[in-house]
Design an enzyme around this catalytic site. Structure first.
Site, PDB file in Angstrom:
ATOM      1  N   LYS A  54      -4.363   7.294   6.298  1.00 23.67           N
ATOM      2  CA  LYS A  54      -5.550   6.432   6.331  1.00 23.67           C
ATOM      3  C   LYS A  54      -6.549   6.928   7.379  1.00 23.67           C
ATOM      4  O   LYS A  54      -7.747   6.963   7.134  1.00 23.67           O
ATOM      5  CB  LYS A  54      -5.137   4.973   6.583  1.00 23.67           C
ATOM      6  CG  LYS A  54      -4.462   4.355   5.356  1.00 23.67           C
ATOM      7  CD  LYS A  54      -3.767   3.016   5.598  1.00 23.67           C
ATOM      8  CE  LYS A  54      -3.029   2.597   4.313  1.00 23.67           C
ATOM      9  NZ  LYS A  54      -2.245   1.350   4.459  1.00 23.67           N
ATOM     10  N   GLN A  98      -0.520  -2.810   9.188  1.00 22.51           N
ATOM     11  CA  GLN A  98       0.390  -2.139   8.252  1.00 22.51           C
ATOM     12  C   GLN A  98       1.662  -2.973   8.063  1.00 22.51           C
ATOM     13  O   GLN A  98       2.295  -3.382   9.038  1.00 22.51           O
ATOM     14  CB  GLN A  98       0.742  -0.744   8.798  1.00 22.51           C
ATOM     15  CG  GLN A  98       1.553   0.108   7.858  1.00 22.51           C
ATOM     16  CD  GLN A  98       0.794   0.532   6.609  1.00 22.51           C
ATOM     17  OE1 GLN A  98      -0.364   0.910   6.663  1.00 22.51           O
ATOM     18  NE2 GLN A  98       1.454   0.450   5.464  1.00 22.51           N
ATOM     19  N   ASP A 121      -7.928  -5.215   3.514  1.00 27.97           N
ATOM     20  CA  ASP A 121      -6.828  -5.201   2.545  1.00 27.97           C
ATOM     21  C   ASP A 121      -6.989  -6.315   1.510  1.00 27.97           C
ATOM     22  O   ASP A 121      -6.249  -6.356   0.536  1.00 27.97           O
ATOM     23  CB  ASP A 121      -5.478  -5.371   3.259  1.00 27.97           C
ATOM     24  CG  ASP A 121      -4.772  -4.036   3.486  1.00 27.97           C
ATOM     25  OD1 ASP A 121      -5.054  -3.082   2.734  1.00 27.97           O
ATOM     26  OD2 ASP A 121      -3.932  -3.962   4.404  1.00 27.97           O
TER      27      ASP A 121
END
Ligand code: NAP
Length: 298
Positions: A54, A98, A121
């Site tokens: 990422k 995460q 997200d």
């Protein structure tokens, strides 16, 4: 006959170069680059790999990124304080925590604490609700990647039967929601498909998947979907990423067998996976834009 193999890496690269151009324009206009902040708690090796990818994607797109690692025994309070400080930092536009988090931490509480305008997200209930109502603020990365694959491969979903196998909050549910939307309400992400969602309690799964014009496999079971479960000529999108005993990666679809009956199919690796990061970068730019226009309005 054998299926067209969809090159997810090429589609992801195309989207990332488009995003890089838009990021450059944003940076020229505002005088600053979008910035993504990532957080890890614990030492899951797969999480470390995902975070590295990422950050590499950010760098290539001209997006700034920063990272905080907390130890595996971090408390919920510590994580919530970190999220609060990132929420309040005007230089941070997107926040990505995460998953998975260590067992002592309530994942939902942490994800709910992320400011909805920084929720790249798209896990916050406000953003999930907006998506469901057809007025999304962010599109969740993996299902959005699948929609981009369909659109950029010329695969029409409108009016056709899409079967989504899996009902997780991360993949299955938002996938079904996006396929169901009217084109007019969600632009490129709308699909107008007729959608069936299957899960572990579904009876006669194979009979249902065999009716799919578009089959989205997202159950996390290696090589589960066999040729007899697929309609001849169907598009098969394999979201699964499963580590086999020999260390190799396999999707949820028995690729070698299913490619003999499908019309188009995504491989693993090199299918849906690369798109997820592309869509994250786009969401980070979108977050920076939202915050810039918010700042201008106040
Ligand atoms: P998950 O949270 O474990 O959800 C799996 C879903 O599949 C659940 O809804 C489950 O049903 C259903 N399921 C499990 N076994 C089944 C069976 N035998 N028959 C029918 N349905 C079954 O997984 P996830 O997070 O959605 O991820 C799914 C897969 O996608 C995994 O392999 C994951 O690694 C991969 N993934 C890839 C990306 C990417 O970027 N490419 C991103 C995210 C995930 P219940 O709800 O009844 O338990």
């Amino acid at each position: 006959v054998s299926a067209r193999i969809i090159d997810g890496k090429a589609i992801a690269a195309e989207i990332q170069s488009e995003t890089a151009g838009e990021v450059q324009q944003f940076t020229t206009e505002t005088g600053y680059a979008p910035c993504l902040a990532t957080v890890i708690a614990g030492d899951d090796p797969a999480s470390a790999v995902y975070i590295r990818l990422k950050h590499r994607g950010c760098k290539r797109a001209g997006i700034e990124s920063r990272h905080t690692s907390l130890p595996a025994d971090a408390s919920q309070q510590q994580l919530l304080e970190l999220v609060a400080s990132l929420n309040n930092d005007p230089a941070v536009h997107g926040i990505l925590v995460q998953l998975p988090l260590p067992p002592q931490i309530d994942e939902t509480a942490v994800l709910d604490a992320i400011h909805p305008l920084k929720d790249v997200d798209c896990f916050h209930p406000e953003n999930v609700g907006r998506l469901t109502q057809g007025r999304p603020r962010f599109l969740p990365c993996t299902p959005h990647g699948v929609m981009q694959i369909l659109a950029r491969s010329g695969i029409e979903a409108a009016g056709r039967h899409a079967v989504v196998a899996g009902r997780s909050e991360i993949v299955g549910k938002p996938m079904a929601s996006m396929l169901l939307q009217r084109n007019s309400t969600v632009g490129a992400s709308g699909a107008n498909a007729t959608v069936t969602v299957c899960h572990s309690r579904t009876e006669n799964l194979a009979a249902i998947t065999a009716q799919a014009d578009i089959l989205i496999a997202a159950i996390g079971r290696p090589l589960f979907f066999t040729a007899d479960m697929v309609k001849p000529g169907a598009t098969v999108i394999d979201v699964g990423v499963n580590r086999l005993d020999d260390g190799s990666l396999a999707g949820d679809v028995d690729f070698q067998a299913v490619r003999q009956v499908a019309g188009a199919i995504t491989p693993v690796p090199g299918g849906v996976g690369p798109l997820t990061i592309s869509m994250l970068l786009l969401n980070t730019l979108q977050a920076a834009r939202l915050q810039a226009s918010n700042a201008a309005a106040t």
